[in-house]
Structures are given as C-alpha cells and as structure tokens.
Design an enzyme around this catalytic site. Structure first.
Site, PDB file in Angstrom:
ATOM      1  N   VAL A 134      -3.518   3.944   8.689  1.00 25.05           N
ATOM      2  CA  VAL A 134      -3.922   2.550   8.527  1.00 25.05           C
ATOM      3  C   VAL A 134      -3.002   1.622   9.307  1.00 25.05           C
ATOM      4  O   VAL A 134      -1.818   1.904   9.464  1.00 25.05           O
ATOM      5  CB  VAL A 134      -3.954   2.171   7.020  1.00 25.05           C
ATOM      6  CG1 VAL A 134      -2.581   2.257   6.398  1.00 25.05           C
ATOM      7  CG2 VAL A 134      -4.553   0.813   6.794  1.00 25.05           C
ATOM      8  N   CYS A 135      -3.585   0.531   9.818  1.00 23.80           N
ATOM      9  CA  CYS A 135      -2.817  -0.561  10.413  1.00 23.80           C
ATOM     10  C   CYS A 135      -3.456  -1.862   9.944  1.00 23.80           C
ATOM     11  O   CYS A 135      -4.039  -1.910   8.870  1.00 23.80           O
ATOM     12  CB  CYS A 135      -2.745  -0.445  11.934  1.00 23.80           C
ATOM     13  SG  CYS A 135      -4.315  -0.686  12.788  1.00 23.80           S
ATOM     14  N   HIS A 136      -3.389  -2.901  10.733  1.00 27.87           N
ATOM     15  CA  HIS A 136      -3.933  -4.194  10.313  1.00 27.87           C
ATOM     16  C   HIS A 136      -5.467  -4.188  10.308  1.00 27.87           C
ATOM     17  O   HIS A 136      -6.089  -4.499   9.293  1.00 27.87           O
ATOM     18  CB  HIS A 136      -3.400  -5.307  11.211  1.00 27.87           C
ATOM     19  CG  HIS A 136      -3.845  -6.673  10.820  1.00 27.87           C
ATOM     20  ND1 HIS A 136      -3.378  -7.294   9.680  1.00 27.87           N
ATOM     21  CD2 HIS A 136      -4.718  -7.527  11.385  1.00 27.87           C
ATOM     22  CE1 HIS A 136      -3.956  -8.476   9.580  1.00 27.87           C
ATOM     23  NE2 HIS A 136      -4.775  -8.645  10.595  1.00 27.87           N
TER      24      HIS A 136
END
Length: 108
Positions: A65-67
């Site tokens: 996951v990231c932004h």
C-alpha cells in the site's frame, strides 16, 4: 492483475481486520506513515525496499500500500519479480480511509 500485469486488488479484496496470515507493507514516506497507516502494517519506504527486502518473508501473502497505488504498484512489481507473494492495493490509503477502515496514527 491490472492492465500492466501487476497483481492488484481493490479495497473489497482486503479484510478490514488484517488476519495474522496477511502482511501489509506500507511503502510511503515516514511523514505519510505517521499521518495514518493500516493497523499492524510494516513500514519500508519505497526508496529503502531493495536494501531491506530481507526483512520480508517471500512466502507470506503481502498487500502493498501507498497513498493512491502508484508507488505500491512499482514495489509490487519488483517484489513479484523477486518471487514474493504480493498484491497491490489499488487506491491505497485513500481507498482505505474512504471506506471508513481503521487507521493508526503516529509511529506505532
């Protein structure tokens, strides 16, 4: 898989309460992590991933996951090429928070 061949899921493919057999890898920067992250996630910024890949179990199912999903897609693609069982979370933390999922704040 997304259109680029990267293993990908949307928010509905990730349980709200992360089970013990699922690893969440957050590849955002430290200030983003502190602002809010998935409870129980592991934090390895994308720029440190190659140096720290040994901290990850290649056999453990891992959601990256990231932004919004761009950096995590790159991380997923690279980890997948290294033999890791990974999947990218499309929409990232934006999707997680929009779905009303719980978020930890700070460095915990």
């Amino acid at each position: 898989m997304n259109e680029f061949g990267i293993p990908t899921t949307d928010i509905t493919g990730v349980p709200e309460v992360i089970p013990a057999d699922l690893v969440v890898l957050d590849v955002r920067e430290s200030h983003e992590w502190s602002a809010g992250h998935i409870i129980g996630a592991i934090h390895i910024p994308l720029g440190e991933l190659q140096a720290r890949v040994g901290e990850l179990d290649p056999d453990a199912r891992t959601v990256v996951v990231c932004h919004v999903g761009g950096r995590s897609a790159r991380a997923t693609e690279w980890l997948h090429s290294q033999g890791h069982d990974v999947i990218n979370l499309a929409g990232g933390m934006d999707a997680w928070e929009q779905a009303g999922r719980p978020v930890a704040r700070g460095d915990l």
